[in-house]
Write a protein that holds these residues in place. Sequence first.
Motif, PDB file in Angstrom:
ATOM      1  N   ALA A 131       0.838  -1.316  -0.035  1.00  0.00           N
ATOM      2  CA  ALA A 131       0.050  -0.003   0.033  1.00  0.00           C
ATOM      3  C   ALA A 131       0.919   1.169  -0.003  1.00  0.00           C
ATOM      4  CB  ALA A 131      -0.872  -0.028   1.286  1.00  0.00           C
ATOM      5  N   ALA A 132       0.455   2.290  -0.710  1.00  0.00           N
ATOM      6  CA  ALA A 132       1.063   3.442  -0.770  1.00  0.00           C
ATOM      7  C   ALA A 132      -0.214   4.698  -0.750  1.00  0.00           C
ATOM      8  CB  ALA A 132       2.168   3.516  -1.800  1.00  0.00           C
ATOM      9  N   PRO A 133      -0.988   4.752   0.127  1.00  0.00           N
ATOM     10  CA  PRO A 133      -1.997   5.445   0.180  1.00  0.00           C
ATOM     11  C   PRO A 133      -1.657   7.070   0.005  1.00  0.00           C
ATOM     12  CG  PRO A 133      -1.699   4.848   2.208  1.00  0.00           C
ATOM     13  CD  PRO A 133      -0.813   4.088   1.474  1.00  0.00           C
ATOM     14  N   HIS A 134      -0.339   7.208   0.453  1.00  0.00           N
ATOM     15  CA  HIS A 134       0.124   8.776   0.427  1.00  0.00           C
ATOM     16  C   HIS A 134       0.615   9.120  -0.820  1.00  0.00           C
ATOM     17  CE1 HIS A 134       3.817   6.140   0.699  1.00  0.00           C
ATOM     18  NE2 HIS A 134       3.524   6.269   1.718  1.00  0.00           N
ATOM     19  N   GLY A 135       0.698   8.279  -2.042  1.00  0.00           N
ATOM     20  CA  GLY A 135       1.215   8.725  -3.178  1.00  0.00           C
ATOM     21  C   GLY A 135       2.645   8.632  -3.431  1.00  0.00           C
ATOM     22  N   GLY A 136       3.371   8.055  -2.472  1.00  0.00           N
ATOM     23  CA  GLY A 136       4.807   7.822  -2.455  1.00  0.00           C
ATOM     24  C   GLY A 136       5.185   6.418  -2.699  1.00  0.00           C
ATOM     25  N   GLU A 137       5.836   5.842  -2.063  1.00  0.00           N
ATOM     26  CA  GLU A 137       6.512   4.619  -2.334  1.00  0.00           C
ATOM     27  C   GLU A 137       6.057   3.746  -1.030  1.00  0.00           C
ATOM     28  OE1 GLU A 137      11.112   3.292  -3.151  1.00  0.00           O
ATOM     29  OE2 GLU A 137      10.687   4.563  -1.526  1.00  0.00           O
ATOM     30  N   SER A 138       5.824   2.373  -1.559  1.00  0.00           N
ATOM     31  CA  SER A 138       5.377   1.445  -0.720  1.00  0.00           C
ATOM     32  C   SER A 138       6.351   0.690   0.108  1.00  0.00           C
ATOM     33  CB  SER A 138       4.364   0.150  -1.391  1.00  0.00           C
ATOM     34  OG  SER A 138       5.245  -0.316  -2.263  1.00  0.00           O
ATOM     35  N   VAL A 139       6.182   0.074   1.072  1.00  0.00           N
ATOM     36  CA  VAL A 139       7.045  -0.776   1.824  1.00  0.00           C
ATOM     37  C   VAL A 139       7.940  -1.831   0.969  1.00  0.00           C
ATOM     38  CG1 VAL A 139       7.600  -2.374   3.674  1.00  0.00           C
ATOM     39  CG2 VAL A 139       6.462  -0.250   4.087  1.00  0.00           C
ATOM     40  N   ARG A 140       6.962  -2.474   0.014  1.00  0.00           N
ATOM     41  CA  ARG A 140       7.314  -3.537  -0.702  1.00  0.00           C
ATOM     42  C   ARG A 140       8.464  -2.913  -2.084  1.00  0.00           C
ATOM     43  NH1 ARG A 140       2.734  -7.602  -2.357  1.00  0.00           N
ATOM     44  NH2 ARG A 140       3.467  -7.972  -0.081  1.00  0.00           N
ATOM     45  N   GLN A 141       8.132  -1.643  -2.488  1.00  0.00           N
ATOM     46  CA  GLN A 141       8.827  -1.109  -3.249  1.00  0.00           C
ATOM     47  C   GLN A 141      10.147  -0.515  -2.648  1.00  0.00           C
ATOM     48  OE1 GLN A 141       6.109   2.073  -4.542  1.00  0.00           O
ATOM     49  NE2 GLN A 141       5.960   1.324  -6.590  1.00  0.00           N
ATOM     50  N   LEU A 142      10.253  -0.066  -1.565  1.00  0.00           N
ATOM     51  CA  LEU A 142      11.611  -0.066  -0.686  1.00  0.00           C
ATOM     52  C   LEU A 142      12.423  -1.256  -0.643  1.00  0.00           C
ATOM     53  CD1 LEU A 142      13.231   1.855   1.277  1.00  0.00           C
ATOM     54  CD2 LEU A 142      11.617   1.334   2.953  1.00  0.00           C
ATOM     55  N   CYS A 143      11.768  -2.229  -0.083  1.00  0.00           N
ATOM     56  CA  CYS A 143      12.512  -3.497   0.049  1.00  0.00           C
ATOM     57  C   CYS A 143      13.102  -4.029  -1.131  1.00  0.00           C
ATOM     58  CB  CYS A 143      11.352  -4.650   0.569  1.00  0.00           C
ATOM     59  SG  CYS A 143      10.945  -4.277   2.289  1.00  0.00           S
ATOM     60  N   ALA A 144      12.331  -3.862  -2.360  1.00  0.00           N
ATOM     61  CA  ALA A 144      12.966  -4.216  -3.714  1.00  0.00           C
ATOM     62  C   ALA A 144      14.171  -3.432  -4.021  1.00  0.00           C
ATOM     63  CB  ALA A 144      11.791  -4.157  -4.560  1.00  0.00           C
ATOM     64  N   ARG A 145      13.939  -2.218  -3.804  1.00  0.00           N
ATOM     65  CA  ARG A 145      14.994  -1.260  -4.262  1.00  0.00           C
ATOM     66  C   ARG A 145      16.349  -1.392  -3.265  1.00  0.00           C
ATOM     67  NH1 ARG A 145      15.911   3.798  -1.721  1.00  0.00           N
ATOM     68  NH2 ARG A 145      13.610   4.062  -1.312  1.00  0.00           N
ATOM     69  N   VAL A 146      16.138  -1.780  -2.024  1.00  0.00           N
ATOM     70  CA  VAL A 146      17.265  -1.888  -1.076  1.00  0.00           C
ATOM     71  C   VAL A 146      17.929  -3.390  -1.707  1.00  0.00           C
ATOM     72  CG1 VAL A 146      18.109  -2.028   1.128  1.00  0.00           C
ATOM     73  CG2 VAL A 146      16.492  -0.199   0.508  1.00  0.00           C
ATOM     74  N   ALA A 147      17.172  -4.132  -1.920  1.00  0.00           N
ATOM     75  CA  ALA A 147      17.481  -5.680  -2.297  1.00  0.00           C
ATOM     76  C   ALA A 147      18.301  -5.427  -3.406  1.00  0.00           C
ATOM     77  CB  ALA A 147      16.396  -6.528  -2.296  1.00  0.00           C
ATOM     78  N   GLY A 148      17.937  -4.624  -4.631  1.00  0.00           N
ATOM     79  CA  GLY A 148      18.621  -4.431  -5.650  1.00  0.00           C
ATOM     80  C   GLY A 148      19.896  -3.968  -5.381  1.00  0.00           C
ATOM     81  N   TRP A 149      20.151  -3.038  -4.536  1.00  0.00           N
ATOM     82  CA  TRP A 149      21.567  -2.446  -4.355  1.00  0.00           C
ATOM     83  C   TRP A 149      22.301  -3.360  -3.575  1.00  0.00           C
ATOM     84  CZ3 TRP A 149      24.348  -1.698   0.223  1.00  0.00           C
ATOM     85  CH2 TRP A 149      25.595  -0.694  -0.281  1.00  0.00           C
TER      86      TRP A 149
END
Length: 210
Positions: A131-149
């Motif tokens: 969920a990203a009800p604020h229009g920003g980034e979801s936790v899932r997207q954050l986790c994927a980004r950090v995992a990619g790094w």
Amino acid sequence: MTVRVIFVSPAIGPELRQARFADEASAYGVGAVDDGAAAHGGDALDGGDALDEAGVRAARALRPDLPAASHRFVSPSARCRRTAEELGLADAVAEPALRGCAAGRWRGRTLDEVAAEEPEALMAWLADPAAAPHGGESVRQLCARVAGWLDGTAAGLTGRVLVVAEPDTVRAAAVHALGVPDQAFRRLDVPPLAVVELTGRAGRWNLRLG
């Protein structure tokens, strides 16, 4: 070869004390930026009042305990950059992939303010990693980004790596290292100046305790 990535969360400051969603204007040390500029670290990371006096003292006290490292990175926020400076890591490379979770329209607001004004949206955000009800980034997207790094940049390094990173980023790194569902993100607490070490080898990450 094994790489050791040591994450350090930022020292205490006004936003952390107030449980306030990071506002790019303060978190990135710039007068006014859009989401795209913030994602790339802005262009004037002066630190400002990102830390309070207690935070500065605590960071300086931790400095002698940190090991030497061949590589140094920092989340591109003012509080992380200032923490890095007080830790003796002023030469750390600002890494956009390690920025905190984008809070969209909630940036700059406290958790209590959001709870009072958008209770259902906040509950959805807390319950659902997608969920990203604020229009920003979801936790899932954050986790994927950090995992990619971790699996890309960090895995290609050797030796010891020091990273001063947002608490959200440290939590996402731990989720990836443990291979647990992203629902576990909310069950991890990262206090100011927490030190979390990951060891990586052959495409696998371990979380080191103690």
